[in-house]
Design a protein around this motif. Structure first.
Motif, short mmCIF file in Angstrom:
data_model
loop_
_atom_site.label_atom_id
_atom_site.label_comp_id
_atom_site.label_asym_id
_atom_site.label_seq_id
_atom_site.Cartn_x
_atom_site.Cartn_y
_atom_site.Cartn_z
N SER A 37 0.83 -1.21 0.00
CA SER A 37 0.00 0.00 0.00
C SER A 37 0.86 1.25 0.00
O SER A 37 1.98 1.25 0.54
CB SER A 37 -0.92 0.03 1.23
OG SER A 37 -1.76 -1.10 1.25
N LYS A 38 0.34 2.30 -0.61
CA LYS A 38 1.02 3.59 -0.60
C LYS A 38 -0.03 4.69 -0.70
O LYS A 38 -1.01 4.57 -1.44
CB LYS A 38 2.01 3.71 -1.76
CG LYS A 38 2.89 4.97 -1.71
CD LYS A 38 3.96 4.93 -2.77
CE LYS A 38 4.98 3.85 -2.51
NZ LYS A 38 5.78 4.10 -1.30
N ALA A 39 0.17 5.77 0.05
CA ALA A 39 -0.74 6.92 0.03
C ALA A 39 0.08 8.20 -0.14
O ALA A 39 1.16 8.34 0.44
CB ALA A 39 -1.55 6.98 1.32
N PHE A 40 -0.44 9.11 -0.94
CA PHE A 40 0.24 10.39 -1.17
C PHE A 40 -0.78 11.38 -1.73
O PHE A 40 -1.96 11.05 -1.88
CB PHE A 40 1.42 10.22 -2.14
CG PHE A 40 1.06 9.64 -3.48
CD1 PHE A 40 0.85 10.43 -4.59
CD2 PHE A 40 0.93 8.26 -3.62
CE1 PHE A 40 0.52 9.89 -5.81
CE2 PHE A 40 0.59 7.70 -4.84
CZ PHE A 40 0.38 8.52 -5.94
N CYS A 45 -5.76 15.97 -4.72
CA CYS A 45 -6.55 15.06 -3.89
C CYS A 45 -5.67 13.94 -3.36
O CYS A 45 -4.58 13.69 -3.88
CB CYS A 45 -7.72 14.49 -4.68
SG CYS A 45 -7.23 13.35 -5.98
N PRO A 46 -6.11 13.24 -2.31
CA PRO A 46 -5.37 12.08 -1.81
C PRO A 46 -5.42 10.93 -2.82
O PRO A 46 -6.45 10.71 -3.47
CB PRO A 46 -6.10 11.71 -0.52
CG PRO A 46 -6.95 12.89 -0.18
CD PRO A 46 -7.29 13.55 -1.48
N VAL A 47 -4.31 10.22 -2.94
CA VAL A 47 -4.23 9.05 -3.82
C VAL A 47 -3.84 7.84 -2.99
O VAL A 47 -2.95 7.91 -2.16
CB VAL A 47 -3.19 9.26 -4.94
CG1 VAL A 47 -3.20 8.07 -5.90
CG2 VAL A 47 -3.43 10.56 -5.69
N ASP A 48 -4.53 6.72 -3.22
CA ASP A 48 -4.23 5.48 -2.50
C ASP A 48 -3.96 4.36 -3.51
O ASP A 48 -4.73 4.17 -4.46
CB ASP A 48 -5.40 5.08 -1.61
CG ASP A 48 -5.57 6.02 -0.43
OD1 ASP A 48 -4.68 6.01 0.44
OD2 ASP A 48 -6.57 6.76 -0.38
N ILE A 49 -2.86 3.66 -3.28
CA ILE A 49 -2.49 2.53 -4.13
C ILE A 49 -2.49 1.26 -3.28
O ILE A 49 -1.91 1.23 -2.20
CB ILE A 49 -1.08 2.71 -4.73
CG1 ILE A 49 -1.01 3.97 -5.59
CG2 ILE A 49 -0.68 1.48 -5.55
CD1 ILE A 49 0.41 4.33 -6.03
N THR A 50 -3.15 0.22 -3.77
CA THR A 50 -3.09 -1.10 -3.15
C THR A 50 -2.70 -2.11 -4.22
O THR A 50 -3.37 -2.20 -5.26
CB THR A 50 -4.44 -1.50 -2.53
OG1 THR A 50 -4.81 -0.53 -1.54
CG2 THR A 50 -4.34 -2.87 -1.87
#
Length: 291
Positions: A37-40, A45-50
């Motif tokens: 997971s990564k968030a930035f 806007c917020p971006v979330d990667i799973t």
């Protein structure tokens, strides 16, 4: 003596074959699928990667999104879109393949569906809803509306110029386009599955390790801290648009960030939230805004 020599040669050779075969088996054993997971923050806007993958390449995805943000953001003074807007009428500028592609794709969608004109930048800047919002005068709106014609952009693969005071704004589909480019990375890396979310635009890729469908929550436009629905889906792009998150109020009137190109004012609609599912990121983003 000759027979003994043959045995000594054959036995090590056979042992070598066994070792080689064992090596091939070891090399072919796949690493276990893990969750990364990564968030930035990007594209305002917020971006979330799973990732459900045997290797973590979330930094590649993050870097690609950041790169596109640096090209397409109307908030970044160094972006190519801002440079186009600042260049003045009739000045031709060199642009990247990505900027050319998203501008061209947006214009094609506008020609097909109408409703979301990326040349509405003079209007959105006038209202500045995500910055220091204000209600402009009728005269200011009429002046800005004279610049929104899609014919005011002259585009080819390597260059672009804006005419008649026109300003570009890719707020209607830039996130969806970015997800299309993220999918290209996923196609190369081939993870088991992935979810990449900008909040309003989401890419579901591959499948979850347990075989279950992806679950996407749809915010309640009247109570944004809660959900009004949950979508279960396979691989696809999902985009939701509504005026309930970005807005300002003046004299008891709420003005949202989605604009009507005919009036030069924030859209007035009985629809509070629209969700579109598609196999194209830019199209899902464009259509949810357009509807």
């Amino acid at each position: 003596m000759k027979k003994a020599l043959n045995k000594r040669v054959i036995i090590p050779a056979a042992f070598g074959i066994v070792l080689i075969a064992a090596g091939v088996i070891v090399m072919n054993i796949k690493k276990p699928v893990q969750k990364f997971s990564k968030a930035f923050f990007a594209m305002d806007c917020p971006v979330d990667i799973t990732l459900y993958s045997s290797a973590d390449f979330s930094d590649d995805i993050r870097n690609r999104i950041k790169e596109l943000d640096g090209l397409l953001s109307v908030y970044d003074e160094k972006s190519e879109i801002n440079k186009l807007n600042a260049a003045g009428s009739g000045k031709k500028l060199s642009i990247s393949p990505e900027t050319s592609e998203v501008l061209s794709g947006s214009l094609q969608l506008y020609e097909k569906y109408g409703g979301c004109n990326i040349m509405i930048g003079a209007v959105t800047q006038l209202w500045d809803i995500t910055g220091e919002p204000k209600v402009p005068s009728d005269e200011e709106i009429e002046k800005a509306l004279k610049t929104v014609d899609a014919d005011n952009i002259k585009l080819n693969v390597k260059t672009c110029q804006l005419e008649n005071g026109a300003q570009a704004d890719l707020g209607c589909d830039a996130k969806g386009y970015a997800l299309d480019k993220v999918k290209e990375i996923l196609d190369e890396q081939k993870p088991e599955g992935a979810v990449v979310s900008f909040g309003s635009s989401i890419l579901c890729y591959g499948k979850k390790p347990d075989g279950s469908r992806f679950k996407i929550g749809i915010k309640d436009p009247f109570y944004p801290d809660t959900l009004c629905a949950q979508l279960e889906c396979d691989a696809c792009f999902v985009s939701t648009s509504g005026g309930y998150e970005r807005f300002f109020e003046a004299d008891g009137i709420r003005y949202c960030h989605i604009f009507d190109e005919k009036t030069g004012r924030p859209s007035e609609s009985t629809l509070q939230s629209v969700t579109v599912i598609s196999d194209s990121g830019i199209e899902s983003d464009f259509l949810s805004t357009r509807i």
